[in-house]
Write an enzyme that holds these catalytic residues in place. Structure first.
Site, PDB file in Angstrom:
ATOM      1  N   LYS A  13       1.346  -0.896   0.276  1.00  0.00           N
ATOM      2  CA  LYS A  13       0.244   0.548   0.456  1.00  0.00           C
ATOM      3  C   LYS A  13       1.403   1.039  -0.056  1.00  0.00           C
ATOM      4  O   LYS A  13       0.346   2.290  -0.643  1.00  0.00           O
ATOM      5  CB  LYS A  13      -0.689   0.082   1.112  1.00  0.00           C
ATOM      6  N   ARG A  88      -9.584   0.919   8.245  1.00  0.00           N
ATOM      7  CA  ARG A  88      -9.332  -0.138   8.292  1.00  0.00           C
ATOM      8  C   ARG A  88     -10.030  -1.049   9.266  1.00  0.00           C
ATOM      9  O   ARG A  88     -10.486  -2.265  10.016  1.00  0.00           O
ATOM     10  CB  ARG A  88      -8.145  -0.488   8.302  1.00  0.00           C
ATOM     11  N   ARG A 127      11.532  -5.874   5.246  1.00  0.00           N
ATOM     12  CA  ARG A 127      11.671  -3.815   5.141  1.00  0.00           C
ATOM     13  C   ARG A 127      12.550  -3.198   5.208  1.00  0.00           C
ATOM     14  O   ARG A 127      13.012  -3.470   6.827  1.00  0.00           O
ATOM     15  CB  ARG A 127      10.043  -4.447   5.039  1.00  0.00           C
ATOM     16  N   ARG A 160      10.868  -1.339  11.652  1.00  0.00           N
ATOM     17  CA  ARG A 160       9.904  -0.955  12.416  1.00  0.00           C
ATOM     18  C   ARG A 160       9.770  -2.153  13.516  1.00  0.00           C
ATOM     19  O   ARG A 160       9.907  -3.293  13.446  1.00  0.00           O
ATOM     20  CB  ARG A 160       8.515  -1.140  11.624  1.00  0.00           C
ATOM     21  N   ARG A 171      -0.804  -9.045  13.339  1.00  0.00           N
ATOM     22  CA  ARG A 171      -1.452  -7.766  12.333  1.00  0.00           C
ATOM     23  C   ARG A 171      -1.947  -8.812  11.533  1.00  0.00           C
ATOM     24  O   ARG A 171      -3.008  -7.714  11.055  1.00  0.00           O
ATOM     25  CB  ARG A 171      -0.637  -6.701  11.983  1.00  0.00           C
TER      26      ARG A 171
HETATM   27  P1  AP5 Z   1       4.895  -1.133   2.453  1.00  0.00           P
HETATM   28  O1  AP5 Z   1       4.730  -1.002   0.617  1.00  0.00           O
HETATM   29  O2  AP5 Z   1       5.675  -1.184   3.301  1.00  0.00           O
HETATM   30  O3  AP5 Z   1       3.714  -2.616   2.362  1.00  0.00           O
HETATM   31  P2  AP5 Z   1       2.125  -1.417   2.956  1.00  0.00           P
HETATM   32  O4  AP5 Z   1       0.943  -2.517   2.753  1.00  0.00           O
HETATM   33  O5  AP5 Z   1       2.877  -0.089   3.558  1.00  0.00           O
HETATM   34  O6  AP5 Z   1       2.559  -2.414   4.255  1.00  0.00           O
HETATM   35  P3  AP5 Z   1       2.200  -2.205   6.091  1.00  0.00           P
HETATM   36  O7  AP5 Z   1       2.733  -3.108   6.796  1.00  0.00           O
HETATM   37  O8  AP5 Z   1       2.697  -0.342   6.132  1.00  0.00           O
HETATM   38  O9  AP5 Z   1       0.654  -2.118   6.019  1.00  0.00           O
HETATM   39  P4  AP5 Z   1      -0.337  -1.551   7.576  1.00  0.00           P
HETATM   40  O10 AP5 Z   1      -1.271  -1.778   7.292  1.00  0.00           O
HETATM   41  O11 AP5 Z   1       0.065  -3.366   8.821  1.00  0.00           O
HETATM   42  O12 AP5 Z   1       0.499  -1.648   8.515  1.00  0.00           O
HETATM   43  P5  AP5 Z   1       0.523   0.483   8.833  1.00  0.00           P
HETATM   44  O13 AP5 Z   1       1.732   1.592   8.309  1.00  0.00           O
HETATM   45  O14 AP5 Z   1      -0.817   0.952   8.049  1.00  0.00           O
HETATM   46  O15 AP5 Z   1       5.978  -3.314   1.365  1.00  0.00           O
HETATM   47  C1  AP5 Z   1       6.359  -4.090   2.290  1.00  0.00           C
HETATM   48  C2  AP5 Z   1       7.683  -4.535   2.178  1.00  0.00           C
HETATM   49  O16 AP5 Z   1       7.269  -5.105   0.504  1.00  0.00           O
HETATM   50  C3  AP5 Z   1       8.614  -3.327   1.501  1.00  0.00           C
HETATM   51  O17 AP5 Z   1      10.185  -4.051   1.724  1.00  0.00           O
HETATM   52  C4  AP5 Z   1       8.631  -2.925  -0.011  1.00  0.00           C
HETATM   53  O18 AP5 Z   1       9.655  -2.139  -0.468  1.00  0.00           O
HETATM   54  C5  AP5 Z   1       8.498  -4.909  -0.068  1.00  0.00           C
HETATM   55  N1  AP5 Z   1       7.618  -4.537  -1.765  1.00  0.00           N
HETATM   56  C6  AP5 Z   1       5.757  -3.963  -1.504  1.00  0.00           C
HETATM   57  N2  AP5 Z   1       5.647  -4.273  -3.510  1.00  0.00           N
HETATM   58  C7  AP5 Z   1       6.794  -4.974  -3.339  1.00  0.00           C
HETATM   59  C8  AP5 Z   1       5.962  -5.925  -4.861  1.00  0.00           C
HETATM   60  N3  AP5 Z   1       5.352  -5.518  -5.670  1.00  0.00           N
HETATM   61  N4  AP5 Z   1       7.581  -6.950  -4.980  1.00  0.00           N
HETATM   62  C9  AP5 Z   1       8.272  -6.892  -3.527  1.00  0.00           C
HETATM   63  N5  AP5 Z   1       8.505  -6.331  -3.159  1.00  0.00           N
HETATM   64  C10 AP5 Z   1       7.604  -5.704  -1.951  1.00  0.00           C
HETATM   65  O19 AP5 Z   1       0.151   0.637  10.368  1.00  0.00           O
HETATM   66  C11 AP5 Z   1       1.105  -0.454  11.164  1.00  0.00           C
HETATM   67  C12 AP5 Z   1      -0.085   0.647  12.879  1.00  0.00           C
HETATM   68  O20 AP5 Z   1      -0.623   1.676  13.286  1.00  0.00           O
HETATM   69  C13 AP5 Z   1      -1.121  -0.440  12.951  1.00  0.00           C
HETATM   70  O21 AP5 Z   1      -0.822  -2.313  13.153  1.00  0.00           O
HETATM   71  C14 AP5 Z   1      -2.381  -0.243  14.039  1.00  0.00           C
HETATM   72  O22 AP5 Z   1      -1.363  -0.159  14.978  1.00  0.00           O
HETATM   73  C15 AP5 Z   1      -1.564   1.807  13.425  1.00  0.00           C
HETATM   74  N6  AP5 Z   1      -2.619   2.296  12.135  1.00  0.00           N
HETATM   75  C16 AP5 Z   1      -2.315   2.812  11.434  1.00  0.00           C
HETATM   76  N7  AP5 Z   1      -3.774   2.888  10.483  1.00  0.00           N
HETATM   77  C17 AP5 Z   1      -4.389   2.339  11.401  1.00  0.00           C
HETATM   78  C18 AP5 Z   1      -6.248   2.263  11.381  1.00  0.00           C
HETATM   79  N8  AP5 Z   1      -6.426   3.186   9.943  1.00  0.00           N
HETATM   80  N9  AP5 Z   1      -6.400   2.207  12.495  1.00  0.00           N
HETATM   81  C19 AP5 Z   1      -6.051   2.097  13.656  1.00  0.00           C
HETATM   82  N10 AP5 Z   1      -4.736   2.000  13.781  1.00  0.00           N
HETATM   83  C20 AP5 Z   1      -3.801   2.057  12.441  1.00  0.00           C
HETATM   84 MG    MG Z   2       2.623   0.875   5.158  1.00  0.00          MG
END
Ligand code: AP5
Ligand code: MG
Ligand code: ZN
Length: 216
Positions: A13, A88, A127, A160, A171
């Site tokens: 994402k 989410r 990552r 992270r 997660r």
């Molecule tokens: P990346 O692009 O980082 O993936 P992502 O989908 O953004 O994954 P996240 O882990 O950031 O999602 P998340 O929803 O768990 O975390 P968030 O920060 O939102 O890609 C991942 C890796 O793969 C990278 O190394 C990249 O280089 C590689 N990659 C990407 N595409 C590729 C491809 N095509 N081929 C090969 N490699 C590839 O949330 C974190 C925490 O914050 C949550 O757990 C929660 O506690 C809190 N939080 C955030 N938003 C909310 C909300 N709305 N409500 C409540 N709590 C929230």
């Molecule tokens: Mg992300």
């Protein structure tokens, strides 16, 4: 354009939102990045959010909806934005409809990036993120030119806290129980496009742009 990126942890994402934001010249708003910034700055909200993030749980809806409501009301959002990591929960999705209604706008598209669980775990464990500008890397799939250093700004790369294996599993469980139902919610509204995330990054970007009616 107002776009939501939906998908499990590690689906890409953030990676895709960065690419789209550059190509389409619209804002990338990531609630995860906002929380991580608040943790780093040690604000009251950041300290509260950290407790949930470290265990792989979601930050409570009221807190999350509050920061999104505030952010979307800022003038720079008028031209559109890509929401990454929000909504989410069903409650957040309904709140977003309300916020957009108040701003007299509506969602244009929801991009759902699907990836199998095994691939997700491999992506999260490798990552790396820039401490300074949040740019995303992967030790194997997207390594920086110089190990540990951001190509874009020279910042230091880090892993992270919530990318530890046990937290990743939690997660994924939270995603399946609380966020996955939004796929049906947006499909019913006719807004959802599913994109296969298990392809090269550039190909995923192309597929999303095509789904949005834009060419690369
Ligand atoms: P990346 O692009 O980082 O993936 P992502 O989908 O953004 O994954 P996240 O882990 O950031 O999602 P998340 O929803 O768990 O975390 P968030 O920060 O939102 O890609 C991942 C890796 O793969 C990278 O190394 C990249 O280089 C590689 N990659 C990407 N595409 C590729 C491809 N095509 N081929 C090969 N490699 C590839 O949330 C974190 C925490 O914050 C949550 O757990 C929660 O506690 C809190 N939080 C955030 N938003 C909310 C909300 N709305 N409500 C409540 N709590 C929230
Ligand atoms: Mg992300
Ligand atoms: Zn950087």
């Amino acid at each position: 354009m107002k776009i939501v990126m939906l998908g499990p942890p590690g689906a890409g994402k953030g990676t895709q939102a960065d690419a789209l934001s550059e190509k389409m010249e619209i804002l990338h708003i990531s609630t995860g990045d906002m929380f991580r910034r608040a943790v780093k700055d040690q604000t009251a909200m950041g300290l509260e959010a950290k407790k949930y993030m470290d265990s792989g749980a979601l930050v409570p809806d009221e807190v999350t909806i509050g920061i999104v409501r505030e952010r979307l009301a800022m003038r720079d959002c008028a031209k559109g934005f890509i929401l990454d990591g929000f909504p989410r929960t069903a409650y957040q999705a309904e709140a977003l409809d309300g916020i957009l209604g108040e701003l007299e706008g509506a969602m244009d598209a929801v991009i759902y990036i699907s990836v199998d669980t095994e691939t997700l775990i491999g992506r999260l464990s490798g990552r790396r993120i820039c401490k300074n500008c949040s740019a995303l890397y992967h030790v194997s799939y997207n390594p920086p030119k110089k190990e540990g250093v951001c190509d874009k700004c020279g910042g230091e790369l880090y892993q992270r806290d919530d990318d530890q294996e046990e937290t990743v599993r939690r997660r994924l469980e939270v995603y399946n129980s609380q966020t996955l139902p939004l796929v049906g919610y947006y499909r019913d509204k006719g807004l959802l496009t599913e994109i296969h995330g298990n392809q090269r990054r550039e190909k995923v970007t192309e597929d999303i742009l095509a789904a949005l009616g834009r060419s690369g």
